[in-house]
Motif scaffolding. Structure first.
Motif, PDB file in Angstrom:
ATOM      1  N   ILE A 111     -19.580  30.973  28.681  1.00  0.00           N
ATOM      2  CA  ILE A 111     -18.722  31.979  28.205  1.00  0.00           C
ATOM      3  C   ILE A 111     -18.513  32.209  26.911  1.00  0.00           C
ATOM      4  N   ASP A 112     -18.354  30.880  26.296  1.00  0.00           N
ATOM      5  CA  ASP A 112     -17.916  30.873  24.900  1.00  0.00           C
ATOM      6  C   ASP A 112     -19.109  31.266  23.866  1.00  0.00           C
ATOM      7  N   SER A 113     -20.335  30.599  24.263  1.00  0.00           N
ATOM      8  CA  SER A 113     -21.521  30.875  23.726  1.00  0.00           C
ATOM      9  C   SER A 113     -22.025  32.282  23.832  1.00  0.00           C
ATOM     10  N   LEU A 114     -21.722  33.238  24.822  1.00  0.00           N
ATOM     11  CA  LEU A 114     -21.837  34.571  25.205  1.00  0.00           C
ATOM     12  C   LEU A 114     -20.892  35.245  24.136  1.00  0.00           C
ATOM     13  N   ARG A 115     -19.661  34.934  24.152  1.00  0.00           N
ATOM     14  CA  ARG A 115     -18.609  35.447  23.279  1.00  0.00           C
ATOM     15  C   ARG A 115     -18.950  35.372  21.934  1.00  0.00           C
ATOM     16  N   TYR A 116     -19.420  34.375  21.423  1.00  0.00           N
ATOM     17  CA  TYR A 116     -19.934  34.329  20.059  1.00  0.00           C
ATOM     18  C   TYR A 116     -21.096  35.139  19.736  1.00  0.00           C
ATOM     19  N   ILE A 117     -22.057  35.040  20.613  1.00  0.00           N
ATOM     20  CA  ILE A 117     -23.480  35.969  20.513  1.00  0.00           C
ATOM     21  C   ILE A 117     -22.900  37.683  20.317  1.00  0.00           C
ATOM     22  N   TYR A 118     -22.097  37.776  21.132  1.00  0.00           N
ATOM     23  CA  TYR A 118     -21.407  39.143  21.391  1.00  0.00           C
ATOM     24  C   TYR A 118     -20.930  39.676  20.266  1.00  0.00           C
ATOM     25  N   THR A 119     -19.692  38.888  19.821  1.00  0.00           N
ATOM     26  CA  THR A 119     -18.758  39.218  18.843  1.00  0.00           C
ATOM     27  C   THR A 119     -19.156  38.904  17.707  1.00  0.00           C
ATOM     28  N   CYS A 120     -19.666  37.800  17.203  1.00  0.00           N
ATOM     29  CA  CYS A 120     -19.675  37.066  15.755  1.00  0.00           C
ATOM     30  C   CYS A 120     -21.273  37.450  15.204  1.00  0.00           C
ATOM     31  N   LEU A 121     -22.336  37.561  16.165  1.00  0.00           N
ATOM     32  CA  LEU A 121     -23.434  37.732  15.802  1.00  0.00           C
ATOM     33  C   LEU A 121     -23.830  39.278  15.687  1.00  0.00           C
ATOM     34  N   ASN A 156     -14.091  38.611  21.174  1.00  0.00           N
ATOM     35  CA  ASN A 156     -13.135  37.915  20.954  1.00  0.00           C
ATOM     36  C   ASN A 156     -13.433  37.007  19.597  1.00  0.00           C
ATOM     37  N   TYR A 157     -12.517  37.669  18.610  1.00  0.00           N
ATOM     38  CA  TYR A 157     -13.035  37.118  17.049  1.00  0.00           C
ATOM     39  C   TYR A 157     -12.353  35.881  16.845  1.00  0.00           C
ATOM     40  N   LYS A 158     -11.514  35.335  17.855  1.00  0.00           N
ATOM     41  CA  LYS A 158     -11.177  33.984  17.382  1.00  0.00           C
ATOM     42  C   LYS A 158     -12.446  32.897  17.435  1.00  0.00           C
ATOM     43  N   HIS A 159     -13.487  33.210  18.229  1.00  0.00           N
ATOM     44  CA  HIS A 159     -14.329  32.421  18.563  1.00  0.00           C
ATOM     45  C   HIS A 159     -15.361  32.347  17.021  1.00  0.00           C
ATOM     46  N   CYS A 160     -15.229  33.258  16.156  1.00  0.00           N
ATOM     47  CA  CYS A 160     -15.920  33.234  14.952  1.00  0.00           C
ATOM     48  C   CYS A 160     -15.768  32.033  14.133  1.00  0.00           C
ATOM     49  N   LYS A 161     -14.288  31.532  14.415  1.00  0.00           N
ATOM     50  CA  LYS A 161     -13.954  30.411  13.265  1.00  0.00           C
ATOM     51  C   LYS A 161     -14.372  29.193  13.785  1.00  0.00           C
ATOM     52  N   LEU A 162     -15.077  29.097  14.997  1.00  0.00           N
ATOM     53  CA  LEU A 162     -15.578  27.721  15.222  1.00  0.00           C
ATOM     54  C   LEU A 162     -17.238  27.828  15.602  1.00  0.00           C
ATOM     55  N   ASP A 163     -17.682  26.723  15.448  1.00  0.00           N
ATOM     56  CA  ASP A 163     -19.314  26.711  15.774  1.00  0.00           C
ATOM     57  C   ASP A 163     -19.433  27.068  17.211  1.00  0.00           C
ATOM     58  N   PRO A 164     -20.466  27.774  17.551  1.00  0.00           N
ATOM     59  CA  PRO A 164     -20.753  28.148  18.906  1.00  0.00           C
ATOM     60  C   PRO A 164     -21.073  26.633  19.766  1.00  0.00           C
ATOM     61  N   ALA A 165     -20.934  27.079  21.045  1.00  0.00           N
ATOM     62  CA  ALA A 165     -21.239  25.461  21.771  1.00  0.00           C
ATOM     63  C   ALA A 165     -22.895  25.346  22.003  1.00  0.00           C
ATOM     64  N   PHE A 166     -23.520  26.175  21.624  1.00  0.00           N
ATOM     65  CA  PHE A 166     -25.162  25.830  21.614  1.00  0.00           C
ATOM     66  C   PHE A 166     -25.962  25.174  20.430  1.00  0.00           C
ATOM     67  N   GLN A 167     -24.774  25.147  19.256  1.00  0.00           N
ATOM     68  CA  GLN A 167     -25.214  24.799  17.900  1.00  0.00           C
ATOM     69  C   GLN A 167     -24.963  23.351  17.545  1.00  0.00           C
ATOM     70  N   ASN A 168     -26.024  22.597  17.138  1.00  0.00           N
ATOM     71  CA  ASN A 168     -25.966  21.153  16.899  1.00  0.00           C
ATOM     72  C   ASN A 168     -25.622  20.428  18.225  1.00  0.00           C
ATOM     73  N   THR A 169     -26.105  20.701  19.449  1.00  0.00           N
ATOM     74  CA  THR A 169     -25.691  20.139  20.774  1.00  0.00           C
ATOM     75  C   THR A 169     -26.572  18.821  20.892  1.00  0.00           C
ATOM     76  N   SER A 170     -26.116  17.736  21.286  1.00  0.00           N
ATOM     77  CA  SER A 170     -26.888  16.679  21.444  1.00  0.00           C
ATOM     78  C   SER A 170     -27.477  16.907  23.007  1.00  0.00           C
ATOM     79  N   TRP A 171     -28.564  15.984  23.376  1.00  0.00           N
ATOM     80  CA  TRP A 171     -29.341  16.109  24.592  1.00  0.00           C
ATOM     81  C   TRP A 171     -28.510  15.581  25.728  1.00  0.00           C
TER      82      TRP A 171
END
Length: 412
Positions: A111-121, A156-171
């Motif tokens: 959900i956080d990743s979708l919020r980031y794509i929807y709002t911040c991108l 939700n613009y609050k998520h734009c201040k943080l890196d998305p969950a899908f970025q720089n994730t380890s295996w």
């Protein structure tokens, strides 16, 4: 005299009642002719499928495409793979049905990743119009926090201040990898396909990228090359349209057409890929390159969704890229499908993603050898299904295709 007047009044009343019913019936018929039942937006619902729960139509796109109005792209992902979603949305330009694996804490990260794509991108236009999302989770690993949502609630613009969950994730950051759960890719593929309304579907992995505006190009090709006028497409209900796949690195420039693909100088190509790449196509049009009964040049294809077999959900590790584990294509060969290779369109495959998926190839080979019996059962079943297709199906399907476009031209 009074009796005659009463009779006249009675006749007039009967006539008025009759005309009123006629007018009411005409209006009901006229109104119902403008109602398209298939255009009614589907509702989300949850069902159980073996060890998994499936939340169909968790978030539904605003536009519902039916018939030949477009082509639906069906894909699957976990939250880590959503890094590919923005480019896929802008490149495809049509409806997308995506199934996401959301066990445990992966639900919140999704959900956080979708919020980031929807709002911040700034992908809200593409997501609201085209994207339909389905969720799948294991019955022993149900997310602790679940809630129904609509697309506009992702803002939700609050998520734009943080890196998305899908970025720089380890295996090992995702819940399902830490718990060593199987990733039910064939179930995810089937869920994405079942919930679409277009005749044609392109089922791919999310790390693949088609050429821009593929739906428009393909539908134009279908209108110009149907079997009833040109006889270029034999047996349309047992034919699939193949797209060549070319691997590139994540940091490489993404080619938009065949000319740019040549300039990229893609390495490690087979002979057939090189011949396809060298074949001239000056106008960048979509046409038939070759028709074959073999799948060595066809791992990704467009098909008629209602008639193509679904994926075997017992085979959780099936791959569309590796021949030894791609049982689906082996089924189609057994069913004597025609594999029509197209020129003018292709798919890009990100190499890094593929390296991750083949780490467990030995295990998948072992499972593929054990699937011979399932392949035989599928062959028997679908052979009977294909034999039940009525002879007039092709003509009926062509009529629906033509009427759909005539209606669109008239409305335009």
């Amino acid at each position: 005299m009074s009796i005659i007047c009463a009779k006249i009044v009675l006749v007039l009343c009967i006539l008025l009642v009759y005309l009123a019913f006629q007018w009411l019936g005409y209006n009901i018929k006229n109104d119902s002719s403008h109602i398209n039942i298939a255009k009614v937006k589907p509702r989300g619902h949850i069902r159980q499928n073996g060890d998994y729960w499936v939340w169909n139509n968790y978030i539904i796109a605003d536009d519902v495409f039916i018939g030949n109005e477009s082509i639906t792209l069906a894909t699957h992902a976990s939250y880590e793979d959503l890094v590919y979603l923005p480019e896929l949305l802008t490149t495809w330009g049509g409806p997308i049905s995506i199934s996401i694996f959301v066990c445990g804490t992966d639900f919140e990260k999704t959900i956080d990743s979708l919020r980031y794509i929807y709002t911040c991108l700034t992908m809200r236009f593409y997501m609201k119009r085209y994207l339909t999302i389905h969720l799948i989770f294991h019955d022993q690993h149900v997310p602790e926090i679940m809630k129904s949502m609509k697309m506009h609630e992702l803002a939700n613009y609050k998520h734009c201040k943080l890196d998305p969950a899908f970025q720089n994730t380890s295996w090992t950051q995702s819940y399902w990898r830490r718990r060593k759960l199987n990733y039910p890719r064939n179930l995810l593929r089937n869920v994405a396909r079942i919930n679409i309304f277009t005749y044609y579907v392109l089922s791919i992995d999310i790390h693949m990228l088609p050429t821009p505006d593929f739906p428009k190009k393909f539908l134009k090709f279908i209108r110009n090359h149907d079997t009833w006028r040109f006889a270029d497409i034999p047996e349309p209900y047992t034919s699939v349209f193949c797209l060549p796949v070319f691997p590139i690195h994540l940091w490489d420039f993404v080619p938009k057409d065949k000319l740019q693909l040549r300039k990229l100088q893609v390495t490690r190509l087979s002979r057939r890929q090189k011949r396809w790449l060298d074949a001239p196509n000056p106008y960048d049009e979509v046409f038939i390159y070759e028709i074959s009964k073999e799948t060595d040049f066809c791992v990704v294809y467009v098909s008629i969704n209602e008639l193509e077999p679904l994926y075997d959900e017992q085979d959780e590790n099936g791959s569309i890229l590796e021949e030894d584990t791609n049982l689906k294509c082996q089924f189609l060969v057994d069913l004597k499908y025609n594999f029509i290779v197209l020129d003018g369109v292709f798919l890009i495959e990100h190499i890094l993603w593929r390296k991750w998926t083949i780490l467990n190839s030995r295990r998948r080979k072992k499972r593929a050898l054990k699937s011979i019996r399932r392949r035989y059962i599928w062959h028997r079943f679908y052979t009977k299904v294909i034999s039940l297709v009525p002879d007039e199906f092709a003509q009926l399907w062509n009529t629906r295709l033509r009427s759909s476009w005539q209606r669109r031209l008239k409305d335009g």
